[in-house]
Design a protein around this motif. Structure first.
Motif, PDB file in Angstrom:
ATOM      1  N   ARG A   1       0.000  -3.805   3.371  1.00 22.74           N
ATOM      2  CA  ARG A   1       1.239  -4.463   4.048  1.00 22.74           C
ATOM      3  C   ARG A   1       2.357  -3.624   4.871  1.00 22.74           C
ATOM      4  O   ARG A   1       2.408  -2.429   4.452  1.00 22.74           O
ATOM      5  CB  ARG A   1       2.300  -5.165   2.862  1.00 22.74           C
ATOM      6  N   ASN A   2       2.874  -4.130   5.773  1.00 23.80           N
ATOM      7  CA  ASN A   2       3.810  -3.278   6.360  1.00 23.80           C
ATOM      8  C   ASN A   2       5.083  -4.246   7.003  1.00 23.80           C
ATOM      9  O   ASN A   2       4.758  -5.353   7.542  1.00 23.80           O
ATOM     10  CB  ASN A   2       3.219  -2.471   7.743  1.00 23.80           C
TER      11      ASN A   2
ATOM     12  N   VAL B   1      -5.538  -4.415   0.274  1.00 24.38           N
ATOM     13  CA  VAL B   1      -4.378  -5.195   1.026  1.00 24.38           C
ATOM     14  C   VAL B   1      -3.486  -4.142   1.504  1.00 24.38           C
ATOM     15  O   VAL B   1      -2.948  -3.154   0.870  1.00 24.38           O
ATOM     16  CB  VAL B   1      -3.421  -6.093  -0.217  1.00 24.38           C
TER      17      VAL B   1
ATOM     18  N   THR C   1       0.687  -8.636   7.129  1.00 30.69           N
ATOM     19  CA  THR C   1      -0.322  -7.995   6.260  1.00 30.69           C
ATOM     20  C   THR C   1      -1.731  -8.159   6.738  1.00 30.69           C
ATOM     21  O   THR C   1      -2.292  -8.896   7.168  1.00 30.69           O
ATOM     22  CB  THR C   1      -0.422  -9.045   4.918  1.00 30.69           C
TER      23      THR C   1
ATOM     24  N   TYR D   1      -5.823  -7.849   5.378  1.00 27.82           N
ATOM     25  CA  TYR D   1      -6.661  -7.948   4.465  1.00 27.82           C
ATOM     26  C   TYR D   1      -8.019  -7.149   4.774  1.00 27.82           C
ATOM     27  O   TYR D   1      -8.358  -7.715   5.795  1.00 27.82           O
ATOM     28  CB  TYR D   1      -6.894  -9.186   3.920  1.00 27.82           C
TER      29      TYR D   1
ATOM     30  N   ALA E   1      -0.411 -12.656   8.764  1.00 26.45           N
ATOM     31  CA  ALA E   1      -1.519 -11.965   7.792  1.00 26.45           C
ATOM     32  C   ALA E   1      -3.133 -12.351   8.476  1.00 26.45           C
ATOM     33  O   ALA E   1      -3.151 -13.405   8.913  1.00 26.45           O
ATOM     34  CB  ALA E   1      -1.513 -12.468   6.552  1.00 26.45           C
TER      35      ALA E   1
ATOM     36  N   PHE F   1      -5.400 -14.777  -1.350  1.00 30.24           N
ATOM     37  CA  PHE F   1      -5.048 -13.801  -0.287  1.00 30.24           C
ATOM     38  C   PHE F   1      -4.596 -14.581   1.253  1.00 30.24           C
ATOM     39  O   PHE F   1      -5.614 -14.847   1.979  1.00 30.24           O
ATOM     40  CB  PHE F   1      -6.008 -12.640   0.033  1.00 30.24           C
TER      41      PHE F   1
END
Ligand SMILES: [Zn+2]
Ligand SMILES: [Zn+2]
Length: 410
Positions: free
Chosen positions: A77-78, A75, A140, A142, A84, A167
């Motif tokens: 994230r920013n 995972v 996000t 994945y 996502a 997710f």
């Protein structure tokens, strides 16, 4: 320099390889060769899974292991965005004795990365590392590494074990190397790209007898012969001429000697389709033919019909996103938007049943005679690594865009 050399040079020079991916090229080849030399098959990808988890952690991702046994999800994230997406690679190898002769050939006797999942895993690991370095996205990403793509449906198990609940994502994307397509090209289309895979078994029971006294028995052999012929009329006579379907009888078992009419005959085979309506029709017609001919020949016949993998069907909007990424990367001239779909099947189909998404073919061909998938001489084409990894980064950064002002500040 010959013209075709020049052409290859121009083609590669025109490609928009992500610079951080280009810098990782040597390392990617090292990862790929390591995975190739240590192949593991369905749900036993323990070392491969540990390798993936380690590389993701080193790259700074949050790592989840144990989904579908050996599955791994990274995972990243920013920013604060809600968007996502998922990108998926497969981990498993095949039960094949490798005959590639390459220096990094399998050291696990009887097991081989003959479908290029070593390359798929490597490209997704490189994309994760690069996106973590660049931080040019908001939301996000994945990174899904699934076990057991071959035969055992690891993708289905991941979905059943809550992949998309744990997710949450708006779309999921997949990719497979394609040796029939020259390296440097990408092929994709909206709708079905790979077929559904079903199997069937027909058991006919009559009455065994002396072969010289057939009138005292009920012979399942003529029944079997008529069923095999009649099944071939389904595609030829029942489905629309422009629709696709395959019915193949692949096993006939019955009888042990010359002078005995056997009591039982078993037929087995496979059905391949793209459209659920055609799949329904073929299953129904097999049932009608078996029942009808059983009555005709005074047999008891049972049909077991099992749907294994659904068709891999790309959704319209996500196909447009994949097309945009492919075009930005390799140029419109190198994107095939109307490939002939394959009747092979792919368990990414289970993810596409749960989420919109798009599955593409990444060119890996080195010219005529390139060994195809599942061939003992096959080896993933390392020239495709930077292209596939750049496709992931290009696609994900476009689908998880930074707001304009943030991008400017960066
Ligand atoms: Zn395969
Ligand atoms: Zn494969």
């Amino acid at each position: 320099m010959r013209y075709d050399d020049l052409f290859a040079f121009v083609k590669v020079a025109a490609m928009a390889i992500v610079p951080e991916i280009a810098a990782l090229d040597v390392e990617m080849r090292g990862w790929r060769h390591h995975l190739h030399a240590h192949p593991e098959t369905a749900f036993e990808e323990h070392a491969t899974s540990a390798f993936v988890a380690d590389k993701l952690r080193v790259s700074g991702l949050e790592v989840h292991t144990g989904l579908a046994g050996t599955g791994v999800v990274g995972v990243l994230r920013n920013g604060s965005g809600e968007a996502a997406i998922g990108m998926r690679a497969d981990l498993d190898a095949l039960h094949i004795h490798e005959k590639s002769g390459v220096a990094h050939a399998s050291i696990h006797e009887g097991r081989m990365h003959a479908c290029g999942h070593d390359g798929h895993t490597t490209m997704l690991l490189a994309a994760a590392r690069t996106m973590a370095q660049r931080r040019r996205f908001d939301g996000t990403a994945y990174f899904i590494f699934q076990p057991a793509e071959e035969n055992e449906g690891g993708g289905r198990v991941m979905v059943a074990e809550g992949l998309f609940d744990r997710f949450p994502m708006q779309a999921v994307y997949g990719m497979h190397n394609w040796p029939e397509l020259p390296v440097g090209r990408i092929a994709l289309r909206e709708g079905p790209l790979m077929g559904a895979y079903d199997v069937f078994e027909i058991i006919a029971t009559g009455r065994g007898a002396h072969a010289a006294m057939p009138h005292l028995g009920r012979d399942p052999m003529p029944f079997a012969a008529h069923v095999i012929n009649a099944l071939q009329t389904i595609v030829a006579r029942n489905i629309h001429p422009l629709e696709a379907g395959v019915v193949s009888v692949t096993q006939v078992h019955g009888g042990d000697t010359w002078n005995v009419i056997p009591q039982e005959v078993v037929l087995r085979g496979t059905v391949r389709t793209f459209e659920p309506a055609i799949q329904d029709l073929i299953e129904r017609r097999i049932g009608e033919i078996v029942t009808g001919l059983a009555a005709t020949f005074d047999m008891t016949a049972t049909l077991r019909y099992e749907r294994r993998y659904p068709a891999t069907i790309n959704t319209p909007e996500e196909t447009r996103h994949a097309l945009a990424a492919a075009t930005a990367l390799v140029g419109a001239a190198n994107v095939d938007t109307d490939p002939t779909p394959s009747m092979g099947s792919e368990d990414f189909a289970f993810m596409l049943q749960a989420k919109p998404g798009c599955y593409v073919w990444l060119g890996g061909g080195r010219g005529a005679g390139t060994p195809n998938l599942h061939n003992p001489q096959y080896d993933f084409n390392d020239e495709a690594l930077a292209i596939g990894a750049s496709y992931w980064v290009t696609l994900a950064e476009a689908q998880l865009p930074l707001a304009r002002d943030i991008r400017h500040a960066a």
